[in-house]
Design a protein around this motif. Structure first.
Motif, PDB file in Angstrom:
ATOM      1  N   UNK A   6       0.854  -1.241  -0.169  1.00 37.78           N
ATOM      2  CA  UNK A   6       0.058  -0.147  -0.095  1.00 37.78           C
ATOM      3  C   UNK A   6       0.799   1.243  -0.013  1.00 37.78           C
ATOM      4  N   UNK A   7       1.781   1.380   0.971  1.00 36.48           N
ATOM      5  CA  UNK A   7       2.820   2.364   0.689  1.00 36.48           C
ATOM      6  C   UNK A   7       3.641   2.700  -0.373  1.00 36.48           C
ATOM      7  N   UNK A   8       3.963   1.359  -1.139  1.00 36.39           N
ATOM      8  CA  UNK A   8       4.485   1.718  -2.543  1.00 36.39           C
ATOM      9  C   UNK A   8       3.443   2.244  -3.601  1.00 36.39           C
ATOM     10  N   UNK A   9       2.362   1.662  -3.494  1.00 34.00           N
ATOM     11  CA  UNK A   9       1.536   2.503  -4.267  1.00 34.00           C
ATOM     12  C   UNK A   9       0.832   3.446  -4.177  1.00 34.00           C
ATOM     13  N   UNK A  10       0.910   4.239  -2.794  1.00 34.05           N
ATOM     14  CA  UNK A  10       0.401   5.483  -2.598  1.00 34.05           C
ATOM     15  C   UNK A  10       1.030   6.489  -3.647  1.00 34.05           C
ATOM     16  N   UNK A  11       0.335   7.323  -3.989  1.00 33.43           N
ATOM     17  CA  UNK A  11       0.961   8.402  -4.904  1.00 33.43           C
ATOM     18  C   UNK A  11       1.644   9.520  -3.904  1.00 33.43           C
ATOM     19  N   UNK A  12       2.644  10.262  -4.469  1.00 31.31           N
ATOM     20  CA  UNK A  12       3.404  11.136  -4.080  1.00 31.31           C
ATOM     21  C   UNK A  12       2.830  12.398  -4.306  1.00 31.31           C
ATOM     22  N   UNK A  13       2.203  13.179  -3.336  1.00 27.72           N
ATOM     23  CA  UNK A  13       1.611  14.382  -3.603  1.00 27.72           C
ATOM     24  C   UNK A  13       2.438  15.528  -3.464  1.00 27.72           C
ATOM     25  N   UNK A  14       2.186  16.750  -4.095  1.00 25.26           N
ATOM     26  CA  UNK A  14       2.729  18.019  -3.736  1.00 25.26           C
ATOM     27  C   UNK A  14       2.095  19.117  -4.137  1.00 25.26           C
ATOM     28  N   UNK A  15       2.260  20.184  -3.608  1.00 26.60           N
ATOM     29  CA  UNK A  15       1.818  21.275  -3.838  1.00 26.60           C
ATOM     30  C   UNK A  15       2.476  22.590  -3.495  1.00 26.60           C
ATOM     31  N   UNK A  16       2.819  23.673  -4.202  1.00 30.42           N
ATOM     32  CA  UNK A  16       3.517  24.645  -3.877  1.00 30.42           C
ATOM     33  C   UNK A  16       3.006  25.911  -4.317  1.00 30.42           C
ATOM     34  N   UNK A  17       3.030  27.163  -3.643  1.00 31.16           N
ATOM     35  CA  UNK A  17       2.530  28.155  -3.909  1.00 31.16           C
ATOM     36  C   UNK A  17       3.604  29.269  -3.400  1.00 31.16           C
ATOM     37  N   UNK A  18       3.695  30.369  -4.249  1.00 30.13           N
ATOM     38  CA  UNK A  18       4.586  31.495  -3.565  1.00 30.13           C
ATOM     39  C   UNK A  18       3.553  32.588  -3.210  1.00 30.13           C
ATOM     40  N   UNK A  19       3.720  33.220  -1.995  1.00 29.34           N
ATOM     41  CA  UNK A  19       2.875  34.198  -1.443  1.00 29.34           C
ATOM     42  C   UNK A  19       3.641  35.594  -0.880  1.00 29.34           C
ATOM     43  N   UNK A  20       2.958  36.610  -0.689  1.00 27.64           N
ATOM     44  CA  UNK A  20       3.507  37.762  -0.282  1.00 27.64           C
ATOM     45  C   UNK A  20       3.794  37.730   1.101  1.00 27.64           C
ATOM     46  N   UNK A  21       4.729  38.130   1.723  1.00 21.21           N
ATOM     47  CA  UNK A  21       5.077  38.151   3.004  1.00 21.21           C
ATOM     48  C   UNK A  21       4.477  39.054   4.135  1.00 21.21           C
ATOM     49  N   UNK A  22       3.223  39.001   3.890  1.00 21.30           N
ATOM     50  CA  UNK A  22       2.351  39.931   4.790  1.00 21.30           C
ATOM     51  C   UNK A  22       1.354  39.136   5.436  1.00 21.30           C
ATOM     52  N   UNK A  23       0.701  39.931   6.458  1.00 22.98           N
ATOM     53  CA  UNK A  23      -0.460  38.938   7.203  1.00 22.98           C
ATOM     54  C   UNK A  23      -1.528  38.496   5.998  1.00 22.98           C
ATOM     55  N   UNK A  24      -1.775  39.074   5.080  1.00 23.35           N
ATOM     56  CA  UNK A  24      -2.875  38.616   4.096  1.00 23.35           C
ATOM     57  C   UNK A  24      -2.096  37.385   3.420  1.00 23.35           C
ATOM     58  N   UNK A  25      -0.738  37.207   2.957  1.00 23.46           N
ATOM     59  CA  UNK A  25      -0.137  36.186   2.542  1.00 23.46           C
ATOM     60  C   UNK A  25       0.056  34.918   3.351  1.00 23.46           C
ATOM     61  N   UNK A  26       0.098  35.235   4.769  1.00 20.90           N
ATOM     62  CA  UNK A  26      -0.015  34.069   5.530  1.00 20.90           C
ATOM     63  C   UNK A  26      -1.450  33.512   5.706  1.00 20.90           C
ATOM     64  N   UNK A  27      -2.450  34.318   5.813  1.00 22.82           N
ATOM     65  CA  UNK A  27      -3.873  33.991   5.896  1.00 22.82           C
ATOM     66  C   UNK A  27      -4.080  32.998   4.495  1.00 22.82           C
ATOM     67  N   UNK A  28      -3.860  33.557   3.414  1.00 23.95           N
ATOM     68  CA  UNK A  28      -3.837  32.751   2.141  1.00 23.95           C
ATOM     69  C   UNK A  28      -3.087  31.538   2.341  1.00 23.95           C
ATOM     70  N   UNK A  29      -2.004  31.479   2.872  1.00 24.00           N
ATOM     71  CA  UNK A  29      -1.457  30.076   2.867  1.00 24.00           C
ATOM     72  C   UNK A  29      -2.109  29.307   3.768  1.00 24.00           C
ATOM     73  N   UNK A  30      -2.522  29.587   4.597  1.00 18.95           N
ATOM     74  CA  UNK A  30      -3.592  28.705   5.669  1.00 18.95           C
ATOM     75  C   UNK A  30      -4.868  28.295   4.741  1.00 18.95           C
ATOM     76  N   UNK A  31      -5.374  29.067   4.043  1.00 18.92           N
ATOM     77  CA  UNK A  31      -6.561  28.758   3.405  1.00 18.92           C
ATOM     78  C   UNK A  31      -6.284  27.908   2.092  1.00 18.92           C
ATOM     79  N   UNK A  32      -5.216  28.081   1.372  1.00 19.67           N
ATOM     80  CA  UNK A  32      -4.936  27.396   0.323  1.00 19.67           C
ATOM     81  C   UNK A  32      -4.429  25.938   0.839  1.00 19.67           C
ATOM     82  N   UNK A  33      -3.828  25.990   1.969  1.00 19.01           N
ATOM     83  CA  UNK A  33      -3.323  24.569   2.462  1.00 19.01           C
ATOM     84  C   UNK A  33      -4.348  23.592   2.824  1.00 19.01           C
TER      85      UNK A  33
END
Length: 143
Positions: A6-33
């Motif tokens: 099961x572990x060998x057949x589980x897909x490797x998943x990834x997600x990456x996003x660049x955000x502004x270093x502001x409180x709004x960017x930090x909030x957006x990071x949480x929402x997108x995650x």
């Protein structure tokens, strides 16, 4: 199917996003995650709390005007790895106990309590990546 298969057949998943270093960017990071974890069918907590703390630290302590921070999520096997990369490589995070009446300074203590492992990787100057790994528990058979 045994667990190794099961572990060998589980897909490797990834997600990456660049955000502004502001409180709004930090909030957006949480929402997108949160939305990414939901789309992968993974539990939202404690991962979104860890993302919130690391992204907030990047916007508060890793901020350099004109330079973004990057949020990356990886799922490999039973581990979710959360990475936040900023461009203040000379400012490494420290986990310390704040004064009892302090209104801040507990973020890394929270990450330490929620993650199975966490750390800092120094990248090509001026970058650093603060990461945390959370172990996923597989769903019960029949659910």
């Amino acid at each position: 199917m045994n667990q190794e298969t099961a572990e060998l057949t589980s897909p490797v998943r990834n997600f990456s996003v660049q955000l502004s270093p502001t409180p709004r960017g930090a909030r957006l990071a949480r929402l997108l995650a949160t939305e990414q974890l939901r789309s992968w069918g993974l539990p939202l907590d404690p991962a979104r709390l860890v993302v919130a703390e690391l992204a907030n630290n990047a916007s508060a302590h890793g901020r350099v005007p004109g330079r973004d921070f990057r949020l990356t999520l990886y799922v490999v096997g039973d581990t979710l790895r959360i990475e936040v990369t900023d461009t203040r490589g000379e400012r490494l995070p420290e986990s310390r106990t704040p004064a009892p009446d302090a209104e801040s300074g507990r973020g890394l203590l929270l990450v330490e309590a929620l993650a199975h492992r966490w750390g800092v990787t120094e990248g090509r100057f001026p970058r650093k990546t603060v990461w945390a790994e959370l172990r996923r528990t597989p769903p019960e058979p029949g659910f």
